[in-house]
Design an enzyme around this catalytic site. Sequence first.
Site, PDB file in Angstrom:
ATOM      1  N   GLU A 104       8.864  -0.221   3.376  1.00  0.00           N
ATOM      2  CA  GLU A 104       9.189  -0.047   4.791  1.00  0.00           C
ATOM      3  C   GLU A 104       9.481   1.437   4.995  1.00  0.00           C
ATOM      4  O   GLU A 104      10.488   1.957   4.507  1.00  0.00           O
ATOM      5  CB  GLU A 104      10.396  -0.937   5.128  1.00  0.00           C
TER       6      GLU A 104
ATOM      7  N   CYS B  28       0.137   1.956   1.527  1.00  0.00           N
ATOM      8  CA  CYS B  28       0.777   1.322   2.683  1.00  0.00           C
ATOM      9  C   CYS B  28       1.870   2.234   3.274  1.00  0.00           C
ATOM     10  O   CYS B  28       1.540   3.269   3.849  1.00  0.00           O
ATOM     11  CB  CYS B  28       1.273  -0.057   2.296  1.00  0.00           C
TER      12      CYS B  28
ATOM     13  N   GLU C 269      -1.605  -2.251  -6.205  1.00  0.00           N
ATOM     14  CA  GLU C 269      -0.749  -2.601  -7.358  1.00  0.00           C
ATOM     15  C   GLU C 269      -0.491  -4.106  -7.437  1.00  0.00           C
ATOM     16  O   GLU C 269       0.002  -4.585  -8.449  1.00  0.00           O
ATOM     17  CB  GLU C 269       0.572  -1.820  -7.277  1.00  0.00           C
TER      18      GLU C 269
ATOM     19  N   HIS D  86      -2.353  -2.817  -0.802  1.00  0.00           N
ATOM     20  CA  HIS D  86      -1.498  -2.737  -1.998  1.00  0.00           C
ATOM     21  C   HIS D  86      -2.310  -2.946  -3.275  1.00  0.00           C
ATOM     22  O   HIS D  86      -2.333  -4.067  -3.811  1.00  0.00           O
ATOM     23  CB  HIS D  86      -0.410  -3.818  -1.924  1.00  0.00           C
TER      24      HIS D  86
HETATM   25  N1  GLN Z   1       5.160  -1.939   7.854  1.00  0.00           N
HETATM   26  C1  GLN Z   1       5.559  -0.947   6.889  1.00  0.00           C
HETATM   27  C2  GLN Z   1       5.917   0.372   7.555  1.00  0.00           C
HETATM   28  O1  GLN Z   1       5.557   0.616   8.645  1.00  0.00           O
HETATM   29  C3  GLN Z   1       4.476  -0.729   5.850  1.00  0.00           C
HETATM   30  C4  GLN Z   1       4.198  -2.025   5.167  1.00  0.00           C
HETATM   31  C5  GLN Z   1       3.929  -1.923   3.696  1.00  0.00           C
HETATM   32  O2  GLN Z   1       4.109  -0.881   3.045  1.00  0.00           O
HETATM   33  N2  GLN Z   1       3.553  -3.023   3.132  1.00  0.00           N
HETATM   34  O3  GLN Z   1       6.574   1.167   6.956  1.00  0.00           O
END
Ligand code: GLN
Length: 230
Positions: free
Chosen positions: A55, A88, A208, A206
Amino acid sequence: MMRVGLAMLQGARHEHEEAILSIAKDLQHEVEVVQLRKGDQLDASIHGLILPGGESTTMRIAARSEGLLDAIYNWMNDHPNRPVLGTCAGAILLSAPSNERAPYINVQISRNAWGRQRQSFEADIEVELERLNSSGVSVPRTPDVFGHTPLVVGDAENQNSGDAFPGVFIRAPRFESDGIGCEVIARLGEEIVGVRDGSKCAVTFHPELTNDRRFHAWLLNEIAALSPTD
Ligand code: GLN
């Protein structure tokens, strides 16, 4: 000995460590994964970095206390040729760093643009990276002198025979298609889901969380290709 820094900001970190160590074994590289928790760990002895998913807002807040994120950005400024893989939320930190820093990847990114957590999904994507043969050694995809793409002989069980890569998208961000100023390396249909800008690679999924180690192999191969002055 290669030293790969793994930002322990929050999110999917241990899977990255496993992925790097397993592909390091296949590629016969000696690799140490350095779990980065404090800014002062970012020095010239780190050869490459992984910014995991999670996040991004939480990461930015979590990083404040130990100055980790600032130190990561400073390290990238000091060592522009050393490779960084952002997955991500890590892709968000590369393409939209805060603190008035210029983007490290020339691309526009929108957070949570596929919808909410329950709209997370898995889908095959096309990846333009070197393939790996059965011993984990990368096989260049660039055509030979006859214009032929080299065959991958004896794919290991956990590698895909084609370019399809299992994309795991978890509340993923999206790259803006008209804001791409760098190389595209992964697509989901028409959608761009992976980009590379020199030594920096950002993907909205992802890798990983799968057994396909092409992105982690990319990072180690980039480190192996660094010159002593990089
Ligand atoms: N929704 C997350 C963000 O905005 C990213 C999601 C993730 O890394 N799986 O930071």
